[in-house]
Scaffold this motif. Sequence first.
Motif: not given
Length: 190
Positions: A167-179, A9-15, A19-24
Amino acid sequence: MTPHSLAFYMDVVASGTVLGAKPTDDPDRVTAILGADFAENSFDEYSMWRDYGMVEFFWVRESPDHPWQGHHFTLQVHRLAHRGGNIVNGSMRDRYGRFGRRLRFDKLERLLGKRGVLLEDVPDANAPAFTQHWQPASQISVMAFRTHGEWRQRRRGDDRIGDVYAIRSSVNAEEVSWNRERYGRRKEGG
């Protein structure tokens, strides 16, 4: 919680990867990393997700003639409480070992902080039942369970207050700002 699964979990949050698979990454790349043991789902020909047990990867495309583009991934940590560590993908177990049924948010946050990986609190539509926390560099969001609402019946295996739910990926600054703009006003009574 075993130290090995906590390291995952720490590796996922930090990276920002699994396992190296990116959301893209495209579906073939994710399958090359996580293996071919998945359930494929789709509502239509423009979106698809693959369920690898605890982790799900999502893709979209403009039309059936276009390639799939990675959109995000979600670790459905809450599934562990009901189904145990066997729900964890074999590639993840091979690398990190046994997974416990629970992930405590306070422990995860404390250990990430020792690594210099800090989480910011973010107002969320699911409050007060859940809290959301964001890691800006990796664009990872951690949702923790905070209260049993009247709508929810307590059952064996239910989430416990303080457990990480997802735990979810690709939450960008715009989404955080909107929230923050939309849901931050709840604290102010607006």
